[in-house]
Design a protein around this motif. Structure first.
Motif, PDB file in Angstrom:
ATOM      1  N   TYR A  76      98.863  19.995  -2.057  1.00  0.00           N
ATOM      2  CA  TYR A  76      99.443  20.323  -0.756  1.00  0.00           C
ATOM      3  C   TYR A  76     100.775  21.047  -0.920  1.00  0.00           C
ATOM      4  CZ  TYR A  76      96.361  16.487   0.837  1.00  0.00           C
ATOM      5  OH  TYR A  76      95.291  15.653   1.084  1.00  0.00           O
TER       6      TYR A  76
ATOM      7  N   ASP B  18      99.542  20.196   7.470  1.00  0.00           N
ATOM      8  CA  ASP B  18      98.587  20.030   6.376  1.00  0.00           C
ATOM      9  C   ASP B  18      98.314  21.403   5.767  1.00  0.00           C
ATOM     10  OD1 ASP B  18      96.460  19.576   4.701  1.00  0.00           O
ATOM     11  OD2 ASP B  18      95.301  18.394   6.116  1.00  0.00           O
ATOM     12  N   CYS B  19      99.068  21.765   4.733  1.00  0.00           N
ATOM     13  CA  CYS B  19      99.009  23.094   4.130  1.00  0.00           C
ATOM     14  C   CYS B  19      98.291  23.018   2.784  1.00  0.00           C
ATOM     15  CB  CYS B  19     100.412  23.653   3.930  1.00  0.00           C
ATOM     16  SG  CYS B  19     101.452  23.653   5.404  1.00  0.00           S
ATOM     17  N   ARG B  20      97.251  23.835   2.611  1.00  0.00           N
ATOM     18  CA  ARG B  20      96.422  23.785   1.411  1.00  0.00           C
ATOM     19  C   ARG B  20      96.383  25.138   0.715  1.00  0.00           C
ATOM     20  NH1 ARG B  20      91.377  20.370   4.214  1.00  0.00           N
ATOM     21  NH2 ARG B  20      92.739  18.889   5.321  1.00  0.00           N
TER      22      ARG B  20
ATOM     23  N   HIS C  35      94.430  25.523   7.784  1.00  0.00           N
ATOM     24  CA  HIS C  35      95.093  24.831   6.676  1.00  0.00           C
ATOM     25  C   HIS C  35      95.490  25.782   5.546  1.00  0.00           C
ATOM     26  CE1 HIS C  35      94.289  20.914   8.352  1.00  0.00           C
ATOM     27  NE2 HIS C  35      92.996  21.167   8.402  1.00  0.00           N
TER      28      HIS C  35
END
Length: 689
Positions: A449, A569-571, A594
């Protein structure tokens, strides 16, 4: 096979001042047989490729060569049948890219897709495919040339990162004194066996991104073959020099969706020289793992992160990373290992490493797999981006001194690199690269993440993270919980962004679709599990143990103002996952928020996809822009062999199939193809039954 810089012949062409490097042979064994003739016989219209072809065996048969060629980094972790293309084609490089164009034409005529593999290191296996789709292996695209006039290097996408780094250093070496050399390089990631093709299209993060930027920031142009069969050169956008169409392809391909717009065949990157960054320093230190030591070091990472957006925050020259590596697979059984058959109790990854080392990859540091307890690694660097040799001052010394200030710690002997000694940045890049193929030769469940926040201290991140690792690794027992559960971990935390970070500021001059260049830091939680101990006895539900651990992490780490790590929520494209903790399909259309900063970015990606690949030739699975248009939301390929017909009825295998000890239903053995069809929700049956 990957130390290719030792096999390169170079010469200087005085006409154009370019040093040229010849391609090395890419055959991975002495047996040159393949399945080309059988493919031509069995598949109507199958192209007569110049490269080798390995065909998925007919039902009830086995083809060991095919199974080995479908192996890649994620194979042991993905569901059975997920990575089983109709054929693997090792496309042969040629001036007209004939093999690639044959594959594109065949895909268009048969409404199938092409998966493109340059290194096969994608952690979710999305450089592979299944159904009737083909996989193209790009390892033969392995040329390299250095242009002294332009200070650039051009290379094929078949290179692995460490090999490429070493080859570029060798090509550009300058003698500047009796015992002094100057080398050129560019930013790249820290996993040695990652292939160039997917890496550059995923951004190319590195340990030094704060100081020198990302791989894509060094790219000047790339060549790509699109669905029409046309070969196009896309150049870095420059006002009044490049077209709007060129600029849009640059924006979308670099950071949009790897392999989804066409097949990138070569890249040209500008170089930076060690002499431009003099007196740079690096720092490393290994500790035996303990929660107390980890908490102290995490507090230091959080302190730096929470001030990184301030004017007085960490300057661009500083880089900081912290990692935990759990116990090795055999730790805790050291006294009995020597008496065991070394071929026993092997994971799939270990079996491939033993039986086909050329396919698995060359291990640069084999001792890393020796029995050992869990350890904590600190890696830091100061890169002298000012170019002023006197810039190494007290502020830099204080930065490293603070990292050394850890109480009640057991330091691993000889593991410390003294920052008082200057190190060429090309050497720092190499030293910070993981030399082995994998962290552990076991299946995994990974989570990675990015955070945009600067209040991790208020969120209690350090304390929470320390407890989560202790839950998996144990408290201070150096024999580690692995000897009881079969589960271990590779975790990492890095401060990558900030007001003065080139990871962030370079995005202003190099706009691409790549998400989260405004991040502050990242967390990687990669869990690995084994099914049996060294005695051949099964662990008590190791995968389920890891699933539950990752489920709790996902629920508590990201997604709200109360989350421990990030409100958003960063992917990452290179390590995607969905809301299901287990590995499997990831629907990019459904989850794109995301992976990209804005909806506008994704709409631009969709628009270019519809323009240059309307038939989804480069959409081999659901993790692609607009992929649900081809596969629906469930990921079942819309192709002839997957569509129910008179000889194929849609049904489910017994829901307890995988729990049956003998893997039999109605007295007939269940093959891997059966499991693959079950995974797709389809099962071939004899219409006479």
């Amino acid at each position: 096979t990957h130390n290719n810089h030792n096999h390169i012949n170079n010469h200087i062409n005085n006409h154009n001042k370019m040093a040229c490097f010849c391609k090395r042979p890419t055959t991975d064994d002495d047996d040159l047989t393949d399945d080309k003739e059988e493919a031509l016989r069995r598949i109507p219209g199958f192209p007569d490729f110049d490269g080798r072809v390995f065909l998925r065996p007919a039902r009830g048969r086995k083809n060991e060569a095919y199974e080995l060629r479908t192996y890649q980094y994620a194979k042991s972790s993905m569901p059975v049948g997920f990575m089983r293309p109709r054929a693997v084609v090792y496309v042969q490089q040629s001036e007209d890219d004939a093999d690639i164009k044959k594959a594109i034409a065949f895909a268009r005529e048969n409404s199938i897709a092409l998966a493109v593999r340059s290194g096969g290191h994608h952690t979710s296996g999305f450089s592979s495919t299944n159904g009737d789709n083909l996989q193209l292996d790009m390892s033969d695209y392995h040329d390299l040339s250095y242009n002294q006039v332009e200070n650039t290097v051009t290379f094929g996408v078949g290179w692995r990162l460490l090999d490429l780094h070493q080859a570029v250093c060798k090509a550009t070496e300058k003698v500047i004194g009796p015992d002094s050399r100057d080398y050129a390089f560019f930013a790249h990631g820290n996993c040695s066996h990652v292939g160039v093709g997917g890496h550059v299209q995923s951004g190319g993060y590195s340990m030094l991104s704060r100081s020198i930027g990302m791989f894509i920031d060094f790219v000047e142009s790339f060549r790509m073959i699109i669905a029409s069969g046309e070969s196009v050169v896309v150049r870095k956008p420059r006002p009044d020099e490049t077209s709007a169409e060129n600029d849009e392809m640059w924006f979308c391909v670099l950071g949009g969706s790897p392999g989804n717009f066409g097949i990138v065949t070569e890249v040209t990157a500008r170089l930076v020289w060690d002499s431009q960054l003099p007196e740079s320093r690096m720092y490393t230190q290994l500790y035996l793992y303990s929660p107390s030591v980890l908490r102290q070091l995490l507090d230091k990472v959080v302190q730096v992160n929470d001030h990184c957006l301030e004017d007085g925050g960490l300057a661009e020259g500083f880089n900081l990373s912290l990692a935990v590596s759990g116990a090795s697979k055999d730790w805790g059984f050291l006294p009995v290992i020597s008496s065991l058959d070394p071929s026993a109790f092997k994971t799939l990854d270990e079996e491939v490493k033993r039986e086909a080392p050329a396919i698995f990859g060359t291990e640069g540091t084999p001792i890393a797999y020796a029995p050992r307890p869990p350890v904590i690694a600190v890696q830091a660097a100061w890169i002298n981006t000012s170019g002023d040799p006197v810039a190494y001052d007290q502020s830099v010394k204080d930065f490293f001194a603070d990292l050394d200030n850890v109480q009640d710690a057991i330091r691993v002997p000889l593991s410390r690199t003294d920052p008082e000694n200057a190190v060429p940045v090309s050497k720092i890049c190499e030293e910070f690269t993981w030399k082995n193929v994998r962290e552990f030769n076991m299946p995994f469940l990974k989570r990675n993440y990015a955070s945009l926040d600067t209040n991790l201290g208020e969120r209690g991140f350090s304390e929470w993270m320390t407890e989560r690792l202790a839950d998996l690794l144990g408290e201070c027992d150096i024999f580690n919980k692995y000897s009881k559960t079969g589960v271990t971990v590779a975790a990492q935390w890095a401060v990558l962004g900030g007001k003065h970070s080139r990871l962030t500021t370079n995005a202003l001059t190099n706009p691409t679709a790549l998400g989260w260049r405004n991040m502050t830091c990242n967390v990687m939680l990669d869990g690995f599990y084994n099914t049996h101990n060294v005695f051949g006895r099964p662990w008590p539900e190791p995968k389920q143990t890891l699933i539950e651990w990752q489920r709790q992490n996902q629920e508590q780490l990201v997604g709200s103002a109360e989350s421990r790590f990030s409100t958003q929520d960063c992917r990452y494209l290179f390590e995607p996952f969905d809301h299901n903790i287990e590995m499997g399909q990831v629907n990019l259309d459904a989850l794109h928020a995301h992976f990209y900063n804005t909806e506008e970015v994704y709409q631009r990606l969709l628009a270019l996809k519809h323009k240059i690949d309307p038939d989804h030739i480069f959409t081999p699975n659901l993790f692609g822009v607009g992929a649900s248009e081809k596969y629906g939301d469930d990921g079942v390929p819309h192709s002839a062999s997957n569509a129910p017909d008179a000889t194929q009825k849609k049904c489910r295998l017994h829901k307890n199939l995988r729990t049956l000890g003998d893997h039999k239903v109605k007295g007939e053995p269940i093959t891997e193809d059966d499991l693959a069809l079950e995974q797709l929700g389809l099962y071939k049956v004899d219409p006479k039954e």
